[in-house]
Each structure stands twice: as C-alpha cells, then as structure tokens.
Design a protein around this motif. Sequence first.
Motif, PDB file in Angstrom:
ATOM      1  N   THR A  70      55.234 -15.054  35.177  1.00 41.42           N
ATOM      2  CA  THR A  70      54.577 -14.523  36.371  1.00 41.42           C
ATOM      3  C   THR A  70      53.267 -15.260  36.644  1.00 41.42           C
ATOM      4  N   LYS A  71      53.153 -15.775  37.854  1.00 46.34           N
ATOM      5  CA  LYS A  71      51.906 -16.406  38.286  1.00 46.34           C
ATOM      6  C   LYS A  71      50.807 -15.368  38.402  1.00 46.34           C
ATOM      7  N   TYR A  72      51.168 -14.183  38.901  1.00 48.84           N
ATOM      8  CA  TYR A  72      50.235 -13.063  39.019  1.00 48.84           C
ATOM      9  C   TYR A  72      50.655 -12.013  37.995  1.00 48.84           C
ATOM     10  N   VAL A 105      53.209  -8.154  44.890  1.00 48.97           N
ATOM     11  CA  VAL A 105      53.596  -9.544  44.641  1.00 48.97           C
ATOM     12  C   VAL A 105      55.105  -9.670  44.754  1.00 48.97           C
ATOM     13  N   ASN A 106      55.550 -10.763  45.383  1.00 45.34           N
ATOM     14  CA  ASN A 106      56.969 -11.118  45.380  1.00 45.34           C
ATOM     15  C   ASN A 106      57.136 -12.434  44.619  1.00 45.34           C
ATOM     16  N   ILE A 121      60.549 -19.896  40.892  1.00 50.89           N
ATOM     17  CA  ILE A 121      60.605 -20.810  42.033  1.00 50.89           C
ATOM     18  C   ILE A 121      59.393 -20.626  42.937  1.00 50.89           C
ATOM     19  N   GLU A 122      59.083 -19.376  43.263  1.00 50.35           N
ATOM     20  CA  GLU A 122      57.945 -19.087  44.127  1.00 50.35           C
ATOM     21  C   GLU A 122      57.325 -17.763  43.731  1.00 50.35           C
ATOM     22  N   SER A 123      56.042 -17.612  44.011  1.00 49.95           N
ATOM     23  CA  SER A 123      55.364 -16.349  43.775  1.00 49.95           C
ATOM     24  C   SER A 123      54.247 -16.221  44.801  1.00 49.95           C
ATOM     25  N   ASP A 124      54.124 -15.033  45.391  1.00 45.14           N
ATOM     26  CA  ASP A 124      53.188 -14.888  46.496  1.00 45.14           C
ATOM     27  C   ASP A 124      52.741 -13.435  46.608  1.00 45.14           C
ATOM     28  N   GLY A 463      58.925 -16.696  49.299  1.00 44.96           N
ATOM     29  CA  GLY A 463      59.411 -15.333  49.168  1.00 44.96           C
ATOM     30  C   GLY A 463      60.707 -15.039  49.880  1.00 44.96           C
ATOM     31  N   SER A 464      61.388 -16.032  50.431  1.00 45.85           N
ATOM     32  CA  SER A 464      62.531 -15.712  51.263  1.00 45.85           C
ATOM     33  C   SER A 464      63.741 -15.306  50.454  1.00 45.85           C
ATOM     34  N   GLY A 465      64.223 -16.202  49.601  1.00 49.16           N
ATOM     35  CA  GLY A 465      65.488 -15.954  48.945  1.00 49.16           C
ATOM     36  C   GLY A 465      66.636 -15.920  49.933  1.00 49.16           C
TER      37      GLY A 465
END
Length: 515
Positions: A70-72, A105-106, A121-124, A463-465
Amino acid sequence: MATNSIKQPLWAVVLLLPTLSSCGSMAAWWTDIGPSFVLQNASTGLLTHSLCHSNNTPLYPTDPPVAFKTKYAPKNGTSLTATGWYDTMTTWASLFYQNNNDDIVNAVYKCNFETGTYEEIESDVISDRSGTPPPNAQTGLSVALLGQQEGYRVFYHDRARALHTLKFTQVENWSYGNPISTSTNRSGLALGSMFSGVRNVTVVTPKDVANIETIRLNIDNAWHITTFPTPLRGSNVTNLSNLTSLPYDTSSPPPFSLQGWDGNPKAIGIAIDTVLTRHIFYIGTDKAVHSYAAFVTGLTESGFRAQPDQSNEYWPLADEPNSDFAIASHLGSSTIRLYYLSGGQLIEAKYKNGNWDPASRLVVANTTVFTNNTGPVEEDNGLSTGAKAGIGVGVTVGALLLITGGVAAWILRKKKSTTSDVEAHGDEGASTTAGGAMGATQPASTAQSPDVASQHAEIARTGSGLSTEKWDTDVKDMALTPPPRELESPNLASELPQGIDRNELPTKHHITELP
C-alpha cells in the motif's frame, strides 16, 4: 507484490485475525474463478489477502501471510471494501480503505499468477475531489462496479453520518457523486451494496436499534429510501427529500422484529440471486448469522421478511457479538459465500440455488514449503473444466492450486511440459473437499492474439480498473434460464462479454430488465 518474510508457525493464525472495529475490517468479492477476500492483520495493520489465483475456494496463506503493498498505509480498524475481475489471463482487485488521515483510498492490483500475490498498479486518494464532504472517521465503505461506461460507485458516510457516493467514469475519472440518504440519525455505520442491472443498485445500512435502511437507485435517477420492519411514512422518500431524520409509519405495529439486532453490527451485507431476490445478512448480538429477503413475483417485489435460521452446522456461531464478516456473491449462479471467525478460525458458509452446505474451515496455506522448482499438490475440490483450463494458462511454480490429473494432461497438451503425479497434501489439503464442489464458474476463453500481451501490460487510468472501450451490447452468450428480471427499470442491461482487454469485467449473461 508484497509478502511478509517473517516465518510463523501455523498456531500463529490467531495473530492474523481481523481488527475488530466499528465497521468491517474484512471484505470479499467474486471473479469468474471464484471468491477472494482481504482482512486486516490485527497486530500489524497489514491488509492480508487470499491467494489471487485461488479457484472456487479461497486459499489463505499463514506461513507467512501475504499482504497488499500500500502506497497509503491503512489505519488500524479501517473499513474495507473491494471488487475484482478475471480477464482470461489473470485476476485484478480494486481495494478501498481509509488511511491515517481518514481519506478514502483506491488501490488497483494485478495478480501474479505464479505466486498468487498481487502487484500494485495504481493507488490514489479519491475523497479529495471538489465538493466531496469529508468522510466520517469511522465510515462504512462499500463499492459497486457498474460497467465500462458507468464505472464505480463507492458509498461512504460523512462526518454527520449522511450517506454519499464517489464515482468513477471513463470521462470524468474520480469525482463526487451525490448524497443518497441525507438522514443523519442512524445508529451504526456498516454498509453493504450490490449492483444487479442498469439503474439497479441497492445499498443497505443500519438505521436504529429496531430497523434497517435500504436505499435503491431508480429509473428516475433518484435514490429511494425504505426501512424495515417498520416502514417509512409516505411512499416516495428519496435522497431529494432532504430529511435528516426519516419519518416512520407507526399506525400499526411492525410485522416482526429483527433478531439479535441492536443497530450497530460491525458489518452488513447484501446478495442478489438469479431471480433477483435481495438477501441481507448480519451477525447479531447473539453471535448468530441472520438473514432477511425480498422476493420478486411477476412485477412486484415483496417486503423484506425473515429467513429461517440455520443450525450451527451451516452457520456456526461467531466468536463475537455483532461480529465482522465478509460476503461474496455471484448473481449468475445464485451463489453466496460468508466468511467470519468461529472457534478462532476463519470459516466459509456456502449457499447455492436455495441451499446451504455445511460450513467448513477456510483452507490455510503454508507458502514456505515450495521451492522455485516444485509446486503444491492438493486434493481436487470439484473445479469445473473451464475453471481448471483458465487456471492452467498462467500457473507455473509456487502456485497453490488444486490440481488433478485432468489439469496435468491439459498442461501437457497446451504447454508441452511435464508434471509430477498428483499426491494428497495432508490434513489441510483434505479440508478443501468439504465444500469445494459448490462454486460455479464459466468456461474461460483462452484464445489470444499477438497483440494481447501488450494490451495486458498497459497501465489503466487512475483507479479505473475498466476498459476505455464502449460497452458491448451484442453479447453472444446464452441468457440465464429463467432470465433474471429486475424491478424499476425498462432498459436491457447487458453485462460485459469475456474480452481480451485486461481491464474488462467478464461475465456470461444478460440481465433482463422489465419492459
């Protein structure tokens, strides 16, 4: 991919139990190869998960556990919700939680099918969009994935306990949606939601010490609010009514009382079956699972009413009153899985086509027993042919799968490699047979063009997926029999076909709306 390198004995599974909190610290979701789940480690705060290539029944590593990177960092006791999909090559997960600043967070993850672990892949942070009411520090969280065009809807409580949505679409990315219930007079913050067709999303949450609130998106794009067992006064209470306290109809006594209910369960869940019966679940003050359902007959849906309690063989008592649990369901096969702690162990209760199977202890996995040249061998647990073929595409070393001679033959034929004889894995492997035959999966298409690999390597928008392609309405797969029918929408809802784009959410059936 993130793993914990500290080895722990199997008895240390007690350290992996989810943090008990005011909302759920456990989440589950369904993909074409079966259910997956995540729970928060009580001592470390890590978000540990089942192996992402598990088929039909989740396999949960304990020696060592595996966790989402986890980035966050998630805060201890965060509410969790997640969704995911299988893209014919691997599985994906989209996870939602609160960080230590109480932001939502997503994080989007791709499964490494060789190891069974997820790669970030992504974190936001998604709750910082313009106009978004700040989340409650103990908010519940729930997500519905609607499709390529409509994207995600994430439901949460603001600081005053009103309910809101955050939405993701291909055009707008993440943005604030709208309030879905302006009522702030509510006893608990647990949340559940499920999508079952165009403009058909149901959100469920505690209302007070005697009632449950359901909020349903209608064709008029308003969220219609009801409660049970005591109904509301008036027939058209919506998110546009701008009421901080919902008015009850007290002209007659309620037809029943909620069992084991004090208005503050740690989790609440909803599942919808092929005939669009809506099932609501919670674990009560009596540590027992309770269920209520609303049935559709013709063009009319009944009110929610209590369903028969199951014996401890099917619904073992939870370890705590109002206990946390996770739910994963598959509309196309009327399958429901419940996960919670009973007797100090994670158990799985399984429902399909109107019947519950005896609950079984969730299979734990010791990931340290495998080397780079050998894979695990366990007893077959009734995987379908299509599911086995789908699993075999990307699995090599270290994959904790349930392998049979038929799968080995498939691998020999497709990959022209050798494999060892199948052997029993011992007590833990034997425990997989108790309920493994229940999961229903659809055959997965494995035909791939030369360009597919590059498509699968692309990074999605934040965050799309979801794929950027339009929603395909010409699905060639056979419809369900009988075709499911949903209330309050005249439009045909076509779920996505099994596509080659790595972000498409594959499914096999139409969802037929009322004309």
